[in-house]
Design a protein around this motif. Structure first.
Motif, PDB file in Angstrom:
ATOM      1  N   ASP A  42     -47.661  28.710  15.890  1.00  0.00           N
ATOM      2  CA  ASP A  42     -47.902  29.979  15.740  1.00  0.00           C
ATOM      3  C   ASP A  42     -47.429  30.912  14.368  1.00  0.00           C
ATOM      4  OD1 ASP A  42     -45.380  29.614  16.313  1.00  0.00           O
ATOM      5  OD2 ASP A  42     -45.578  32.252  17.503  1.00  0.00           O
ATOM      6  N   VAL A  43     -46.028  30.459  14.074  1.00  0.00           N
ATOM      7  CA  VAL A  43     -45.716  31.313  12.314  1.00  0.00           C
ATOM      8  C   VAL A  43     -46.375  30.134  11.526  1.00  0.00           C
ATOM      9  CG1 VAL A  43     -43.759  30.938  11.003  1.00  0.00           C
ATOM     10  CG2 VAL A  43     -43.965  31.522  13.570  1.00  0.00           C
ATOM     11  N   PHE A 102     -41.271  37.551  16.188  1.00  0.00           N
ATOM     12  CA  PHE A 102     -42.556  36.246  15.571  1.00  0.00           C
ATOM     13  C   PHE A 102     -41.860  36.597  13.879  1.00  0.00           C
ATOM     14  CE2 PHE A 102     -46.176  35.965  12.476  1.00  0.00           C
ATOM     15  CZ  PHE A 102     -46.401  34.452  12.863  1.00  0.00           C
ATOM     16  N   ASP A 147     -31.474  34.230  19.661  1.00  0.00           N
ATOM     17  CA  ASP A 147     -32.161  33.588  20.736  1.00  0.00           C
ATOM     18  C   ASP A 147     -33.169  34.026  20.893  1.00  0.00           C
ATOM     19  OD1 ASP A 147     -31.014  34.491  22.899  1.00  0.00           O
ATOM     20  OD2 ASP A 147     -30.317  32.260  23.553  1.00  0.00           O
ATOM     21  N   SER A 178     -44.869  28.631  19.864  1.00  0.00           N
ATOM     22  CA  SER A 178     -43.985  29.044  19.983  1.00  0.00           C
ATOM     23  C   SER A 178     -43.297  28.379  19.370  1.00  0.00           C
ATOM     24  CB  SER A 178     -44.113  30.438  20.516  1.00  0.00           C
ATOM     25  OG  SER A 178     -44.429  31.266  20.353  1.00  0.00           O
ATOM     26  N   TYR A 179     -42.481  27.417  21.041  1.00  0.00           N
ATOM     27  CA  TYR A 179     -41.652  26.873  20.863  1.00  0.00           C
ATOM     28  C   TYR A 179     -41.307  25.690  19.907  1.00  0.00           C
ATOM     29  CZ  TYR A 179     -37.860  22.759  22.504  1.00  0.00           C
ATOM     30  OH  TYR A 179     -37.186  21.702  22.562  1.00  0.00           O
ATOM     31  N   HIS A 180     -43.308  24.867  19.428  1.00  0.00           N
ATOM     32  CA  HIS A 180     -42.554  23.919  18.266  1.00  0.00           C
ATOM     33  C   HIS A 180     -43.375  25.119  16.837  1.00  0.00           C
ATOM     34  CE1 HIS A 180     -42.277  20.359  20.241  1.00  0.00           C
ATOM     35  NE2 HIS A 180     -42.774  20.748  21.722  1.00  0.00           N
ATOM     36  N   SER A 181     -42.977  26.011  17.252  1.00  0.00           N
ATOM     37  CA  SER A 181     -43.609  26.839  15.668  1.00  0.00           C
ATOM     38  C   SER A 181     -45.117  26.822  15.013  1.00  0.00           C
ATOM     39  CB  SER A 181     -42.534  26.842  14.560  1.00  0.00           C
ATOM     40  OG  SER A 181     -40.718  27.014  15.287  1.00  0.00           O
ATOM     41  N   LEU A 211     -40.497  30.341  26.107  1.00  0.00           N
ATOM     42  CA  LEU A 211     -41.626  29.776  24.952  1.00  0.00           C
ATOM     43  C   LEU A 211     -42.632  29.620  25.914  1.00  0.00           C
ATOM     44  CD1 LEU A 211     -38.647  29.141  22.309  1.00  0.00           C
ATOM     45  CD2 LEU A 211     -40.475  31.450  22.808  1.00  0.00           C
ATOM     46  N   VAL A 223     -50.448  30.980  11.420  1.00  0.00           N
ATOM     47  CA  VAL A 223     -50.490  31.998  10.954  1.00  0.00           C
ATOM     48  C   VAL A 223     -49.833  32.383   9.292  1.00  0.00           C
ATOM     49  CG1 VAL A 223     -49.726  34.495  10.898  1.00  0.00           C
ATOM     50  CG2 VAL A 223     -50.303  33.326  13.091  1.00  0.00           C
ATOM     51  N   TRP A 224     -49.353  31.681   8.961  1.00  0.00           N
ATOM     52  CA  TRP A 224     -48.879  31.795   7.427  1.00  0.00           C
ATOM     53  C   TRP A 224     -49.599  31.171   6.641  1.00  0.00           C
ATOM     54  CZ3 TRP A 224     -47.269  35.969   5.862  1.00  0.00           C
ATOM     55  CH2 TRP A 224     -46.332  37.048   6.993  1.00  0.00           C
ATOM     56  N   SER A 257     -37.350  27.820  16.829  1.00  0.00           N
ATOM     57  CA  SER A 257     -38.409  29.215  17.106  1.00  0.00           C
ATOM     58  C   SER A 257     -36.873  29.475  17.771  1.00  0.00           C
ATOM     59  CB  SER A 257     -38.954  28.307  17.810  1.00  0.00           C
ATOM     60  OG  SER A 257     -38.672  26.973  18.584  1.00  0.00           O
ATOM     61  N   TYR A 258     -36.115  28.980  18.418  1.00  0.00           N
ATOM     62  CA  TYR A 258     -34.855  29.749  19.525  1.00  0.00           C
ATOM     63  C   TYR A 258     -33.585  29.755  18.604  1.00  0.00           C
ATOM     64  CZ  TYR A 258     -33.996  25.583  22.242  1.00  0.00           C
ATOM     65  OH  TYR A 258     -33.166  25.353  22.475  1.00  0.00           O
ATOM     66  N   PRO A 301     -34.698  18.424  23.452  1.00  0.00           N
ATOM     67  CA  PRO A 301     -35.346  17.752  22.760  1.00  0.00           C
ATOM     68  C   PRO A 301     -35.088  16.155  22.225  1.00  0.00           C
ATOM     69  CG  PRO A 301     -34.839  19.855  21.206  1.00  0.00           C
ATOM     70  CD  PRO A 301     -33.456  19.400  23.033  1.00  0.00           C
ATOM     71  N   PRO A 346     -31.501  18.081  17.777  1.00  0.00           N
ATOM     72  CA  PRO A 346     -32.694  18.767  17.001  1.00  0.00           C
ATOM     73  C   PRO A 346     -32.545  19.989  17.474  1.00  0.00           C
ATOM     74  CG  PRO A 346     -32.917  16.165  18.321  1.00  0.00           C
ATOM     75  CD  PRO A 346     -31.312  16.879  18.602  1.00  0.00           C
ATOM     76  N   ARG A 401     -38.652  34.881  13.744  1.00  0.00           N
ATOM     77  CA  ARG A 401     -39.179  33.503  13.178  1.00  0.00           C
ATOM     78  C   ARG A 401     -39.967  33.057  11.992  1.00  0.00           C
ATOM     79  NH1 ARG A 401     -42.664  31.203  16.790  1.00  0.00           N
ATOM     80  NH2 ARG A 401     -43.161  33.081  17.957  1.00  0.00           N
ATOM     81  N   THR A 402     -40.382  33.410  10.943  1.00  0.00           N
ATOM     82  CA  THR A 402     -41.144  33.398  10.011  1.00  0.00           C
ATOM     83  C   THR A 402     -39.617  32.615   8.899  1.00  0.00           C
ATOM     84  OG1 THR A 402     -43.046  34.662  10.525  1.00  0.00           O
ATOM     85  CG2 THR A 402     -42.263  33.793   8.043  1.00  0.00           C
ATOM     86  N   ARG A 452     -28.175  27.821  30.062  1.00  0.00           N
ATOM     87  CA  ARG A 452     -29.451  27.635  29.642  1.00  0.00           C
ATOM     88  C   ARG A 452     -30.008  28.138  29.116  1.00  0.00           C
ATOM     89  NH1 ARG A 452     -31.202  29.503  35.805  1.00  0.00           N
ATOM     90  NH2 ARG A 452     -30.794  31.490  34.533  1.00  0.00           N
ATOM     91  N   THR A 453     -31.148  27.395  27.847  1.00  0.00           N
ATOM     92  CA  THR A 453     -31.386  27.818  26.803  1.00  0.00           C
ATOM     93  C   THR A 453     -32.637  28.174  27.165  1.00  0.00           C
ATOM     94  OG1 THR A 453     -32.971  26.010  26.940  1.00  0.00           O
ATOM     95  CG2 THR A 453     -30.579  25.471  25.487  1.00  0.00           C
ATOM     96  N   GLU A 454     -33.279  29.393  25.700  1.00  0.00           N
ATOM     97  CA  GLU A 454     -34.760  29.990  26.043  1.00  0.00           C
ATOM     98  C   GLU A 454     -35.711  29.470  25.657  1.00  0.00           C
ATOM     99  OE1 GLU A 454     -34.858  33.653  26.456  1.00  0.00           O
ATOM    100  OE2 GLU A 454     -32.351  33.992  27.139  1.00  0.00           O
ATOM    101  N   SER A 455     -35.228  28.167  25.758  1.00  0.00           N
ATOM    102  CA  SER A 455     -36.798  27.236  25.250  1.00  0.00           C
ATOM    103  C   SER A 455     -37.720  27.119  26.076  1.00  0.00           C
ATOM    104  CB  SER A 455     -35.962  25.742  25.056  1.00  0.00           C
ATOM    105  OG  SER A 455     -34.992  25.625  26.369  1.00  0.00           O
ATOM    106  N   PRO A 486     -26.528  28.884  24.031  1.00  0.00           N
ATOM    107  CA  PRO A 486     -27.129  27.890  24.046  1.00  0.00           C
ATOM    108  C   PRO A 486     -28.261  26.396  23.804  1.00  0.00           C
ATOM    109  CG  PRO A 486     -27.486  28.992  26.429  1.00  0.00           C
ATOM    110  CD  PRO A 486     -27.383  30.396  24.711  1.00  0.00           C
ATOM    111  N   ARG A 487     -28.008  25.390  23.127  1.00  0.00           N
ATOM    112  CA  ARG A 487     -28.964  24.844  21.861  1.00  0.00           C
ATOM    113  C   ARG A 487     -28.340  23.310  22.405  1.00  0.00           C
ATOM    114  NH1 ARG A 487     -27.649  23.818  16.249  1.00  0.00           N
ATOM    115  NH2 ARG A 487     -27.916  22.216  16.825  1.00  0.00           N
ATOM    116  N   MET A 497     -37.610  30.332   9.585  1.00  0.00           N
ATOM    117  CA  MET A 497     -38.338  28.966   9.325  1.00  0.00           C
ATOM    118  C   MET A 497     -37.583  29.125   8.044  1.00  0.00           C
ATOM    119  SD  MET A 497     -41.830  27.281   9.673  1.00  0.00           S
ATOM    120  CE  MET A 497     -42.069  26.910  11.580  1.00  0.00           C
TER     121      MET A 497
END
Lengths: 512, 512
Positions: free
Chosen positions: A475-476, B190, B186, A470-473, A466, A479-480, B175-176, A171, B171, B193-194, A460-463, B250-251, B197
Motif C-alpha cells: 500500500d505504501v 500509514f 510496532d 500492508s504487511y508487505h508495504s 495486518l 500510493v507513493w 510494516s511492523y 518471514p 528478515p 510506515r512511509t 507475539r508479533t503484530e504481523s 516481538p520481531r 520505509m
C-alpha cells in the motif's frame, strides 16, 4: 513465583508418532503436579482411554486417524515410489499426500463438529477451569477449542500443513528455506529453488481451497465472533517446536517459538536380558538396528527379501522391527522383533548403525546417542529429516523405489566403515547436548509460564493482524509511486505547456 | 564438558554507555576464570588502562570517541530539538546524527588502521592464542580483527548503524518493525510506515555511501582475501542482544541471536548512609530519581531552571544527577549529585519515579526494579527505548524541545499518581524476571559455548552468502516469467499462423 503446581491442561493431540511425544510431555506435566485431560476420538489408534497420567474425554466419531486410514495410504505411497518415471513418482507422491490431507481434515472436522455439538461436553470443558490448551497444530481442533474456551494456546509442533504456516512461524525466504516434504537443504540449486517456490504456491493454494474451508466452516458456525482460521492458527501463545538448530537448518524464527528438539531423549536404560545377550554376542562387529517407525510395520515382500538378504551378508548382528511374513532369506544374524526399546538400544555402545524411515522421534534419538543412519524415507517430513543428517555427513539416504540387496548392503558397509559418519554424528550429539537447560525443562518452563501469566501475548508479533498488502508495504509503495507518477505527469504537462507558450511567443515576436 | 575455564577473550569495545555494560560482562568473564584483553585507544574516555579484570593494549590515535567528540554533538542535538519547526527539527536531528556517524567512523578507522599497521602488535595478537573476539558491532574494528586473526566472533550488541543490519538480524518487514531512531511502535499508521520505509532507504544509502567504504578500504588493504565488510558483519557466531522481548517489540530473529536484556541488573545493595537518610526522609511521598545518562551531565541553563522549578513544587524528595551550575530556583527537596548508585536507588522501595533520557542500561534497570519512567529523550535509540515502555503504559515521554515547568510537573504528577504506570511497570518486571535462566548466565553460556566448539557456525544461516537477487528469488521469478512470456508469444504466433492459413484455405475453397 516460579513454582506452578496444580495447573489444569487440556490436551488435543494428533495420532501416531505425534502422540508418542505428546504423551511423553503429558507424563512430564503429570510429574510436575499438573492435571491433564486429553480429548480423544472414539476411533483413536494410539490415545488410550485410561492412563495414570491423564484423564480422557472421548468424542464419538465414525472414522478415526487410525490403521484403516493410514495403511492404504502407505501402500499407495510405496507403489508411487516404486513406479518407474521419476516425474510420475513426484506427481504421484504429492497427489497422494494432498489427497490424504483432505481426508485427514475431514476426519478431524467430524470430531470437532461432534465436540462443538455436544452442549453438555462444552459446558463441562467451560467449567473445568483449564489454564491452557496444548495441541499439535497439524490438526485444527485444539486451535478452535482454545478460542471458544478463551484459553491460552500452546503448540507441540513439528510442522504445519498450510503454506501460510511456513511464513506463519517467521518471514521465510524461499531462496534458502526449503518447504517440508521436498527433501531440499538450505543450499538449493536454481532448479530446486524453482521447485521450492512452485511447491509453496501449490501447497498454499491447496490449503486455502481444500483444507482451510473445512475448518473455517466450523469457526463460522461455533465460534463467538467471525474469526479467520489462519489468524487463530497464528495467535498461539507459545510454539514448542520439536527440532533444534543442531538438527534444523538455521532460519528466521520468532520470540514465541521455543525449540525443544530431542526433549524425549533420555540416557539409555539397561536392555532386557535376552536382548542384552543378543547384542553382546555381536562382539566387535557391533549391531545394526532397523525400524521404520510407528506406521510402517511391513513392506512389500520382494523389498523385505532384498533387505533381509543384504543383512544376511554382514558380520554384524541385526535387530529388525518387522511385523509381517518372515523373509525366507533371513540370516542367522538377524533378530525380528514386534517392538523394541529403541532409545535404550540406540544408547547401547554396541549399536553402530540405525536403519530408519526418518521420523523426527527416531532421528532425534539417533542424534542424541550419536548413531549414524541409513535412511529409507517414505512420506511427510521423513526425507527432510534425513537430509538434515546427510548434509552434516551423518547419514546416507536410499530410495525405497530403487533399493535392492546390492545398493542396501553397499550403503550399510559405507556408513559402518567410513569413520566420518560416526564422527559427524558424535559432533551433532555433542552440540545437541550442550544447552543451557534441557529441552524438556524448557518445554515445561514455557507451559508453566503461560499458566503463571495467563498467556504470552507479549511474545507475539503484530504481523498477522495486518492485511497482506500492508504487511508487505504494498500500500505504501503503490500510493507513493502513484503520487510521484501524477506529479511527474503534471510537471511534464506544465513544462510542455510553458515551452509551447514560449515558442509561440518567440515565433510571434519573429513574425512581428 | 560444560566447564570452560581459562579461556582467552579479546575485547574490542565501544565507548560511553556501551562500555559500561561491556565492562560488566568482562567482570563476569573474569570471575569465571577467563583472561580478558581489551583493545583501547590512547584517547579513550571510559576504558581504563588498568583494571583488576582485564589487561589493556593501547593503540595510539589522534582523536577519540570522547568528550571532545560527544559534547558539541549533544549541544547541537539539543539546539535542533528546540528549533521551532518540527520539520526542521526532524531533518536537523537526522542530518546531525548522520554527520556524527561519519565522524565516529573516521575516528574508529584511524584506530583500526594504526592497529593493522603495527606489525609487532599484530604478531602479539596472533600469538596470544585467543579463543574469540568479543565486540560491539556499532564499530567495525573488532569485526575486521576477528577475520584477520581467524577467530570466532561474538557481539555484545544493542543495534547496528547499517540499514542492512536491520535486515541482517532477520528478515524484517518494515510494516511492523520500526527502524531504530524514529521512535515508532510496532503499530504504525500509514504515514509512519512511509517514514519508516524512507528512513530505511536513506539510512541504507548513507551507510553504503559514507560509512561502509571507510571500513571496506581497511578490509581491502589488510585482510587476507577480498571480503565484503557486510558479509563479515553478518558472519558473527553469536549476537548477544542487549534487549529481551518483554522490552522489545516481538520481531523475527535468528537462531544465533541470544537475548540478554537486563543482564547487568542485580538486586539493590544498601545505599551509602547519607543517601539512605535523605531517601528515608521522604516519608510516604517517596523519591524521584533523575539522570540523563553517561554523556549528558548538563542541559542549557533555562531548561535546567524549568526542571528545578517543577521539582520544587512537589512533596517528593528528588535526587538529580546534575554536574553544571546550581539552578537558583532549586527546591529544598532536591539533592544534586555528581554520581549516583543508580541501580541501588532504583531498587529502593521509596523510589517512585525515574526521570531518564532513555538509554538502554537505565531503562532496563527501571524495568528490573519496576519503577515507572518520565522520559526526556535526546538521540540515538533513547526515544525508541522510551516508546517501548510508553506502549506498555509504563512511561510518559516529554520533548526536550518543548518541556517547561508546567508540562514537566504535570507529567511527574500523572506518573506518580495514576496507579496504572506503576502496575504496568511491575508487570514488565515480573515478566522480565520470569526466565528459565538469568540473562547474564545465558550470555556467559554462549561465550563459553563458542570457546568449547570453536564457533557456532551451525546457528548461522546461508542467507547472507546469497546475492540479493537470489535471496529475494528475483532470478527464479524473472527467468520463469520470461520463459512463460516467450512460450506465450510463440504460442500466439503459432495460433495466428494456423488461423491465417486455415482462413486462407477456406477462402480459396470458397473461390473454387
Amino acid at each position: 513465583m516460579l513454582v506452578c503446581d496444580g495447573g489444569r491442561v487440556l490436551v488435543v493431540p494428533m495420532e501416531g508418532s505425534h502422540w508418542v511425544n505428546m504423551n511423553f510431555l503429558i507424563g512430564a506435566l503429570h510429574v510436575r503436579g499438573h492435571a491433564v485431560t486429553v480429548l480423544r476420538s472414539s476411533r483413536s489408534w494410539y490415545v488410550a482411554k485410561e492412563s495414570a497420567h491423564y484423564s480422557a474425554i472421548t468424542v464419538p466419531v465414525s472414522e478415526g486417524l487410525n490403521e484403516d486410514f493410514v495403511n492404504p495410504i502407505i501402500k499407495r505411497l510405496i507403489e508411487a515410489q516404486r513406479s518407474n518415471s521419476s516425474m510420475l513418482n513426484f506427481v504421484g507422491l504429492y497427489a497422494e499426500t494432498f489427497e490424504a490431507m483432505v481426508k485427514a481434515t475431514q476426519i478431524t472436522c467430524e470430531m470437532a463438529t461432534n465436540m462443538f455439538e455436544d452442549k453438555a461436553l462444552m459446558r463441562t470443558l467451560n467449567e473445568s477451569g483449564f489454564d491452557l490448551v496444548l495441541t499439535d497444530p497439524i490438526v485444527g481442533t485444539g486451535i478452535m477449542l482454545a478460542h471458544y474456551l478463551r484459553l491460552p494456546l500452546v503448540y507441540n509442533v513439528r510442522w504445519i500443513t498450510s503454506g501460510e504456516g511456513h511464513l506463519g512461524i517467521a518471514p521465510s525466504p524461499l531462496s534458502y528455506i526449503p518447504m517440508t516434504g521436498l527433501g531440499f537443504s538450505d543450499k538449493m540449486s536454481f532448479l530446486e529453488r524453482t521447485k521450492n517456490m512452485l511447491f509453496y504456491l501449490l501447497n498454499d493454494l491447496h490449503h486455502r481451497l481444500k483444507l482451510k474451508p473445512q475448518y473455517q466452516a466450523i469457526c463460522d458456525r461455533y465460534l463467538h465472533a467471525k474469526v479467520d482460521f489462519y489468524e487463530l492458527l497464528q495467535a498461539a501463545d507459545i510454539w514448542l517446536m520439536r527440532v533444534d538448530f543442531v538438527f534444523e537448518f538455521p532460519r528466521p524464527t520468532m520470540p514465541n517459538v521455543v525449540y525443544i528438539g530431542g526433549f524425549q531423549c533420555v540416557p539409555a536404560k539397561p536392555l532386557p536380558e535376552e536382548l542384552e545377550l543378543f547384542v553382546e554376542s555381536a562382539g566387535e562387529h557391533g549391531v545394526i538396528v532397523m525400524s521404520l517407525g510407528t506406521f510402517v510395520k511391513e513392506l512389500p515382500a520382494d523389498m523385505t527379501d532384498e533387505i533381509a538378504a543384504a543383512f544376511a551378508q554382514l558380520p554384524q548382528k541385526v535387530i529388525w522391527r518387522h511385523a509381517g511374513r518372515r523373509p525366507p532369506v533371513l540370516g542367522n544374524n538377524t533378530l525380528l522383533v514386534d517392538w523394541m526399546p529403541q532409545n535404550d538400544l540406540l544408547g547401547h555402545p554396541k549399536v553402530k548403525l540405525f536403519v530408519a524411515h526418518g521420523g523426527t522421534n527416531g532421528i532425534q534419538e539417533a542424534m542424541y546417542h550419536g548413531v549414524p543412519v541409513v535412511g529409507l524415507p517414505l512420506y511427510s517430513d521423513q526425507l527432510d529429516n534425513l537430509v538434515r543428517l546427510k548434509e552434516r555427513g551423518a547419514a546416507k539416504i536410499l530410495s525405497l523405489g530403487t533399493v535392492d540387496r546390492t545398493s542396501f548392503s553397499q550403503a550399510l558397509r559405507e556408513v559402518l566403515h567410513r569413520p566420518t559418519y560416526r564422527a559427524n554424528m558424535h559432533r551433532l550429539s555433542r552440540l545437541h547436548r550442550d544447552q543451557p537447560i534441557k529441552p524438556l525443562d524448557r518445554a515445561l518452563f514455557w507451559i508453566e509460564f503461560v499458566m503463571r501469566h495467563g498467556g504470552a501475548g507479549h511474545l507475539r508479533t503484530e504481523s498477522y493482524k495486518l492485511p497482506w498488502y500492508s504487511y508487505h508495504s504494498v500500500d505504501v509503495a503503490v500510493v507513493w509511486l502513484t503520487v510521484v507518477l501524477i506529479l511527474s505527469v503534471l510537471m511534464v504537462g506544465l513544462v510542455r505547456g510553458l515551452c509551447a507558450r514560449l515558442c509561440c511567443t518567440a515565433r510571434k515576436n519573429k513574425k512581428d
